[in-house]
Design a protein around this motif. Structure first.
Motif, PDB file in Angstrom:
ATOM      1  N   THR A   1      52.617  62.759 -53.008  1.00 59.33           N
ATOM      2  CA  THR A   1      52.262  60.788 -53.850  1.00 59.33           C
ATOM      3  C   THR A   1      54.361  60.722 -54.038  1.00 59.33           C
ATOM      4  OG1 THR A   1      50.889  62.116 -54.879  1.00 59.33           O
ATOM      5  CG2 THR A   1      51.886  60.115 -55.583  1.00 59.33           C
TER       6      THR A   1
ATOM      7  N   LYS B   1      43.773  70.342 -54.583  1.00 61.46           N
ATOM      8  CA  LYS B   1      44.753  69.099 -54.060  1.00 61.46           C
ATOM      9  C   LYS B   1      44.405  67.711 -55.498  1.00 61.46           C
ATOM     10  CE  LYS B   1      46.210  69.516 -49.564  1.00 61.46           C
ATOM     11  NZ  LYS B   1      46.657  69.562 -47.991  1.00 61.46           N
TER      12      LYS B   1
ATOM     13  N   ARG C   1      49.681  67.849 -61.174  1.00 60.36           N
ATOM     14  CA  ARG C   1      50.552  67.425 -59.801  1.00 60.36           C
ATOM     15  C   ARG C   1      51.828  67.415 -60.235  1.00 60.36           C
ATOM     16  NH1 ARG C   1      46.075  65.539 -57.560  1.00 60.36           N
ATOM     17  NH2 ARG C   1      45.456  63.526 -58.338  1.00 60.36           N
TER      18      ARG C   1
ATOM     19  N   THR D   1      49.983  69.827 -55.678  1.00 63.58           N
ATOM     20  CA  THR D   1      50.472  68.231 -54.675  1.00 63.58           C
ATOM     21  C   THR D   1      51.711  68.263 -56.009  1.00 63.58           C
ATOM     22  OG1 THR D   1      48.370  67.239 -55.576  1.00 63.58           O
ATOM     23  CG2 THR D   1      49.880  65.755 -56.127  1.00 63.58           C
TER      24      THR D   1
ATOM     25  N   ASN E   1      42.163  65.404 -54.416  1.00 65.98           N
ATOM     26  CA  ASN E   1      41.748  63.994 -53.316  1.00 65.98           C
ATOM     27  C   ASN E   1      41.478  62.541 -54.452  1.00 65.98           C
ATOM     28  OD1 ASN E   1      43.867  64.496 -51.125  1.00 65.98           O
ATOM     29  ND2 ASN E   1      42.538  65.860 -50.375  1.00 65.98           N
TER      30      ASN E   1
ATOM     31  N   ALA F   1      49.629  68.230 -50.590  1.00 61.40           N
ATOM     32  CA  ALA F   1      49.970  66.406 -50.788  1.00 61.40           C
ATOM     33  C   ALA F   1      50.933  65.793 -51.799  1.00 61.40           C
ATOM     34  CB  ALA F   1      48.219  65.774 -52.220  1.00 61.40           C
TER      35      ALA F   1
END
Length: 352
Positions: free
Chosen positions: A139, A344, A58, A107, A346, A137
């Motif tokens: 966040t 990604k 991430r 991400t 998820n 993605a």
């Protein structure tokens, strides 16, 4: 030492839908080397069973260090007059996300202090711009807001939200968060879930006056809330906070909490936090990855701002070039016979 007892308790903790608090207190109190080896080994097996061998990445972009709060453990607290404050422009954020994409990471985590001056419509535009330009993605980790703000960001294209509870003990929470409200924190987590975010939370290990029973309460909260992500890190004292002279959080206790969170939650994404890489000379993120963690979070904040996002001092990698941690992640993965998963990543909560 009674390794047979430890195995029995661990096995039933793994098997039960609702583990018993007394069993978790026993497990988190373990100190014997053989007991700990078995605990970490089981957590690693659960991680492999539910999450596989991949380590997710991430990319973090810390876009502002302004904060309206005065939390006693955080260097971003509003009373820290020695901290130079900053806020990235939309263009700087987009450039940071572009760096993330070029590292094949799927991400981005947009993180900031809880800034009362943050224009929620501005952040919605940032999210829309990222969504327009990149297949990634998104966040968010920007603290407590009203449902209107959360919904606007969700509608703009944000997928996930990280809001750490820090501690689920209301009295302890209030003692560390002046002018904040535990019930509101819980309300925000509920709103985020109702808006269909993938929701993450987490705690800090080693807070002043924290007990093992309270940490166990946190773990049971991670389970009962069915959270998609759980972040666990040690307390690191900052010189410009009320807890400056308190001891660092215990690494072993932090790793035991990571392991038990994995065994209890099964398939939550659990990062090997940067704090575990910064608490001492050794990089304990590797130990966390061996104890159930499955995520690393390389930092893509522009270099000139990295040192200014000082939640705690001596944070790892603040002097390295943007994204250098992503190369380091490959080395970490290969050192423990794992690989980097560039998906990604998820939530898997719907997969059980």
């Amino acid at each position: 030492m009674n390794i047979s007892k430890t195995k029995d308790i661990l096995d039933r903790t793994y098997d039960r839908e609702n583990p018993e608090a007394k069993d978790l207190v026993y497990l988190i109190s373990l100190e014997n080397k053989d007991d700990l080896t078995y605990l970490f080994s089981l957590a690693d097996k659960v991680r492999q069973e539910y999450m596989g061998q991949g380590i997710l990445l991430r990319g973090i972009v810390e876009f502002s260090n302004y904060c309206r709060n005065s939390c006693y453990y955080c260097g971003l607290n509003k009373n820290n007059a020695r901290l130079a404050r900053y806020k990235l422009t939309i263009q700087e954020i987009i450039e940071s996300v572009d760096h993330i994409i070029k590292r094949n990471i799927k991400t981005v985590v947009l993180q900031s202090g809880e800034c009362g001056e943050l224009d929620y419509l501005w952040l919605a535009e940032v999210i829309k711009e990222i969504r327009l330009k990149f297949d990634i993605a998104i966040t968010l980790s920007v603290g407590e807001w009203k449902e209107k703000e959360y919904k606007s960001w969700r509608d703009a294209g944000a997928d996930r939200y990280l809001l750490k509870i820090e501690t689920t003990d209301k009295k302890l929470y209030q003692s560390l968060h002046p002018q904040m409200n535990f019930d509101n924190r819980m309300r925000c987590l509920e709103i985020l879930r109702n808006l269909s975010y993938q929701v993450g939370t987490g705690n800090i290990i080693g807070l002043k006056n924290q007990t093992l029973e309270q940490i166990v309460g946190d773990i049971l909260f991670f389970k009962s809330g069915n959270f998609d992500m759980v972040g666990i890190g040690p307390f690191i004292p900052h010189p410009e906070t009320k807890l400056n002279f308190e001891p660092k959080g215990n690494v072993s206790l932090t790793l035991k909490t990571v392991a038990l969170a994995r065994i209890v939650t099964k398939n939550a994404h659990i990062p090997a936090t940067t704090a575990l890489g910064s608490v001492g000379e050794e990089d304990y993120r590797i130990n966390a990855l061996k104890a159930g963690a499955n995520v690393l979070m390389p930092n893509f904040t522009p270099l000139k701002y990295k040192k200014l996002y000082e939640i705690y001092p001596n944070k790892r990698c603040v002097d390295e070039a943007v994204g250098a941690c992503s190369f380091c992640a490959e080395t970490i993965a290969s050192s423990i016979n794992r690989f980097i998963d560039y998906s990604k990543g998820n939530s898997l909560k719907g997969a059980m």
